[in-house]
Design an enzyme around this catalytic site. Structure first.
Site, PDB file in Angstrom:
ATOM      1  N   MET A   1      45.865 -85.756  24.182  1.00 39.52           N
ATOM      2  CA  MET A   1      46.511 -87.047  24.001  1.00 39.52           C
ATOM      3  C   MET A   1      47.586 -86.920  22.934  1.00 39.52           C
ATOM      4  SD  MET A   1      45.052 -89.266  25.991  1.00 39.52           S
ATOM      5  CE  MET A   1      43.615 -89.264  27.055  1.00 39.52           C
ATOM      6  N   PRO A   2      48.527 -86.035  23.109  1.00 37.47           N
ATOM      7  CA  PRO A   2      49.502 -85.844  22.022  1.00 37.47           C
ATOM      8  C   PRO A   2      50.431 -87.050  21.864  1.00 37.47           C
ATOM      9  CG  PRO A   2      49.489 -83.968  23.530  1.00 37.47           C
ATOM     10  CD  PRO A   2      48.726 -85.070  24.184  1.00 37.47           C
TER      11      PRO A   2
END
Lengths: 61, 61, 61, 61, 61, 61
Positions: free
Chosen positions: F1-2
């Site tokens: 989930m950057p």
């Protein structure tokens, strides 16, 4: 209600960190004309392999 | 697609951190009228020597 | 001394923003067991062309 | 003088982190038409219990 | 390569902003023992309705 | 989930901003081995008088 955030490479001494928060608080309060009590400072120490300039981690330098 | 970032002094329990992300997500979704799935929360725990109020680190208090 | 930062797409009403800061403050104070007076909330409204998911600005959706 | 900040879940290899800063720097310099030397990248690794989607920490998934 | 970020309520004069970046840069360089050229300062002016203390926007005060 | 955040001096074209979010998303997904759908990018345009290097606002250069 200023908030100052200082990011720098880890490895500074406790004395430097104390002096830094003291100086950033004093100057912010003075210039913005607020009480020192309303100034928050957060220090964020970044490992040199997590900070890159020109695409190269500072740990390589 | 709200992003909530919570910074606080380290030392909270895992149960508090879980409850905090749950509550911040629920309230953000409710008020902004978005699905909970679209809310991201990032917690940033700050050491007390790295957070200063009035120029004094919280570790001194 | 928690600091909460909420980023979301611009276009919310003043009433929503008021309710959001009230709710985030109340929940943070309750869960972290601090006084509400010590909670700061900053809202950051982002234009939809400046927020992308999967490489596509939200302004395209 | 662009500043790129990448937050992601901890656990990536050193090789991935090096490749990431290299790629983010190269693309930013190319698209914004600045020298690579003027691009800073900071990586922030977040523990999975400190990042929640839909109110659930990623450490639960 | 320190990065200083100062958030404060909008409405300061250009002279105050100039003096603030000058002072924050000078003090950071002095205390951390780096060249002034390596210090970046970013100012973020926040509207008073987007900054709340104790759940109340500063625009109400 | 950057989450990728890019700060740069305001004044870029819409085409550049689109290309930047596309490139940052593609490279992040590729290097970190995540789906593009899980990458968020937020652009923050900073006025040149609010960004200083060596204590001098970029608006002076």
């Amino acid at each position: 209600m200023p908030m100052i955030r200082a990011e720098f490479i880890s490895g500074k001494t406790e004395a430097q960190k104390r002096e830094l928060v003291e100086a950033l608080t004093r100057e912010t309060a003075r210039v913005l004309e607020v009480r020192k009590e309303s100034v928050w400072v957060v220090l964020q120490e970044v490992e040199p392999e997590n900070w890159a300039v020109a695409g190269t981690p500072l740990s390589d330098r």
